[in-house]
Design an enzyme around this catalytic site. Structure first.
Site, PDB file in Angstrom:
ATOM      1  N   TYR A  78       0.816  -1.217   0.000  1.00  0.00           N
ATOM      2  CA  TYR A  78       0.000   0.000   0.000  1.00  0.00           C
ATOM      3  C   TYR A  78       0.852   1.271   0.000  1.00  0.00           C
ATOM      4  CZ  TYR A  78      -3.424   3.401   1.524  1.00  0.00           C
ATOM      5  OH  TYR A  78      -4.205   4.514   1.607  1.00  0.00           O
ATOM      6  N   ASN A  84     -17.560   6.343  20.028  1.00  0.00           N
ATOM      7  CA  ASN A  84     -18.444   5.178  20.095  1.00  0.00           C
ATOM      8  C   ASN A  84     -18.973   4.931  21.507  1.00  0.00           C
ATOM      9  OD1 ASN A  84     -18.302   4.657  17.376  1.00  0.00           O
ATOM     10  ND2 ASN A  84     -16.609   3.213  17.547  1.00  0.00           N
ATOM     11  N   PHE A 143       1.016  16.102  35.439  1.00  0.00           N
ATOM     12  CA  PHE A 143       0.581  15.325  36.598  1.00  0.00           C
ATOM     13  C   PHE A 143      -0.888  14.936  36.443  1.00  0.00           C
ATOM     14  CE2 PHE A 143       0.200  15.216  41.477  1.00  0.00           C
ATOM     15  CZ  PHE A 143       0.692  13.927  41.518  1.00  0.00           C
ATOM     16  N   CYS A 187     -14.539  19.338  38.925  1.00  0.00           N
ATOM     17  CA  CYS A 187     -15.364  18.951  37.770  1.00  0.00           C
ATOM     18  C   CYS A 187     -15.005  17.588  37.173  1.00  0.00           C
ATOM     19  CB  CYS A 187     -15.269  20.017  36.685  1.00  0.00           C
ATOM     20  SG  CYS A 187     -15.959  21.609  37.158  1.00  0.00           S
TER      21      CYS A 187
END
Length: 439
Positions: free
Chosen positions: A10, A225, A262, A268
């Site tokens: 390819y 997905n 880190f 949140c």
């Protein structure tokens, strides 16, 4: 330019056709006589949009030669691209049989060549393969020296099946890993017509970034997905959700958050991940990637703790305590978690954070301090210079340029710097340097 391409699958076939289209004389090499016969007849060996017409055109131009002989191809060209396959073994490791065999043949062919030659590996290779395995093989079988008699480079390809010709002529960038600077002029000549930046780096970086580009693509597909599976379970249109997510070019589709550092924290991200995982559990939806995010984040914190405990040193100075620079929010701060673990193990801590003033905290942040970590307040100090002079290990958790400048000037050889924010001028530190993702 006279170019040879080894491996006409390819990537090799597309490269051969596009380079010949640009006016180069290209010799295609493959051990599969069927592929060679197809190309000789003006037919494409791979199914790809635009390839039948392009192959027919470049073969008719007379700029294509085909051979099974490595020796012949090397002797007639200045530069070689290696595009042979590196499939998976049953255990997941990379099968390098073809590239190793070809590298030995390339070395043998270089032995009798008087002119300088450039070999560019384009096959996806495990990091370290070119430097540790392929260059030594070439030198062994040629009796010559890389960087003197020949040059070895690595150029990752970013051709997608179905749009490879378009991708060839409009790449996101051209990455070239070099073992010496000598071939740069050749690449400038070869790729200057492409509308993309040419970026030179070391070979190991080029090998590695190719893997993580592909993995990031897989990650994005998996994320979309998993979003869709969860949305379907709560009767929300996943296409509408993802369309809105992709409209944010400042944080979502951008370089934001894409630098090693880190663990994340704050009010949140952790709670929202827990909530979404709870909804998935309620609805019997399996979202293994999203489920693994918090445990992966915890491993990062454990890595920092391990680096400190393995040092054998006990006096620790923290620069920063909040979950990120520019805030006094300590809720779910990974630095608080790290401090608590060290306190529990008997370490002596001093903590400096210009944004955190225990006496001025209000609301939920104050409540968190008073109920969850009241002992932390006694470890806070306003004497930054004293922290730097008395600490054996300094944990840098905020990216304040003034604080880092002072740290660089004050660091001593007997100290260790645990860098959680990627200090830009870390090479100027006198202390031993270590980080969570780098060293």
């Amino acid at each position: 330019m006279d170019i040879s391409i080894f491996g006409l699958g390819y990537v090799g076939a597309v490269s051969l056709a596009c380079l010949a289209k640009e006016g180069h004389n290209v010799t295609g090499v493959d051990i599969d006589s069927t592929k060679l016969a197809l190309i000789k007849a003006g037919k494409s060996p791979v199914i790809e949009t635009g390839m039948p017409e392009l192959v027919q055109e470049v073969v008719a131009s007379g700029r294509i030669k085909l051979t099974e002989s490595t020796q012949e191809a090397i002797s007639q060209t200045q530069l070689s691209f290696v595009c042979v396959g590196t499939p998976s073994q049953p255990n997941g490791n990379q099968d390098q049989t073809a590239v190793l065999r070809l590298t030995e043949q390339l070395g043998e062919a270089l032995k009798s060549k008087k002119d300088h030659h450039i070999i560019v590996f384009r096959s996806t290779l495990l990091p370290g393969t070119v430097i540790n395995t392929l260059i030594p093989l070439l030198e062994k079988f040629s009796g010559k020296t890389n960087g003197v008699d020949f040059d070895v480079c690595f150029q990752p390809e970013f051709l997608r099946e179905g749009s490879s010709i378009k991708d060839y002529y409009k790449p996101p960038f051209t990455i070239i890993g070099l073992s010496s600077k000598q071939p740069q002029a050749v690449f400038e000549q070869l790729f200057s017509n492409l509308p993309a930046e040419i970026i030179y780096t070391d070979i190991a970086t080029a090998e590695t970034m190719k893997y993580f580009c592909n993995i990031f693509h897989a990650l994005k597909i998996t994320f979309a997905n998993e979003v869709a599976r969860l949305c379907e379970s709560i009767k929300v249109d996943p296409h509408a959700v993802m369309e809105l997510i992709c409209k944010d070019k400042q944080l979502n589709i951008s370089s934001a958050y894409m630098k090693p550092g880190f663990s994340f924290g704050g009010s949140c991200l952790p709670k929202d991940l827990r909530a979404i995982n709870y909804i998935a559990k309620q609805n019997d939806v399996d979202i293994p990637m999203l489920k693994a995010v918090l445990p992966s984040n915890r491993v990062h914190l454990d890595c920092a703790l391990q680096k400190i405990t393995q040092s054998g040193l006990k006096k620790i100075g923290f620069i920063g305590l909040s979950f990120k620079t520019g805030t006094d929010d300590l809720r779910e701060s990974p630095l608080v978690d790290l401090a608590e673990k060290l306190i529990g193990k008997g370490y002596t801590l001093k903590i400096y954070d210009p944004e955190v003033n225990i006496s001025k905290l209000i609301g939920a942040n104050k409540h968190f301090i008073e109920t969850s970590i009241p002992h932390i307040g006694s470890l806070m100090t306003t004497d930054y210079d004293n922290l730097l002079s008395t600490s054996e290990i300094i944990v840098v958790g905020i990216s304040d340029s003034d604080l880092v400048t002072t740290l660089i000037k004050s660091s001593r050889k007997e100290q260790i710097i645990l860098d959680l924010v990627n200090i830009k001028e870390r090479d100027k530190l006198s202390a031993s340097y270590m980080g969570i993702c780098w060293k």
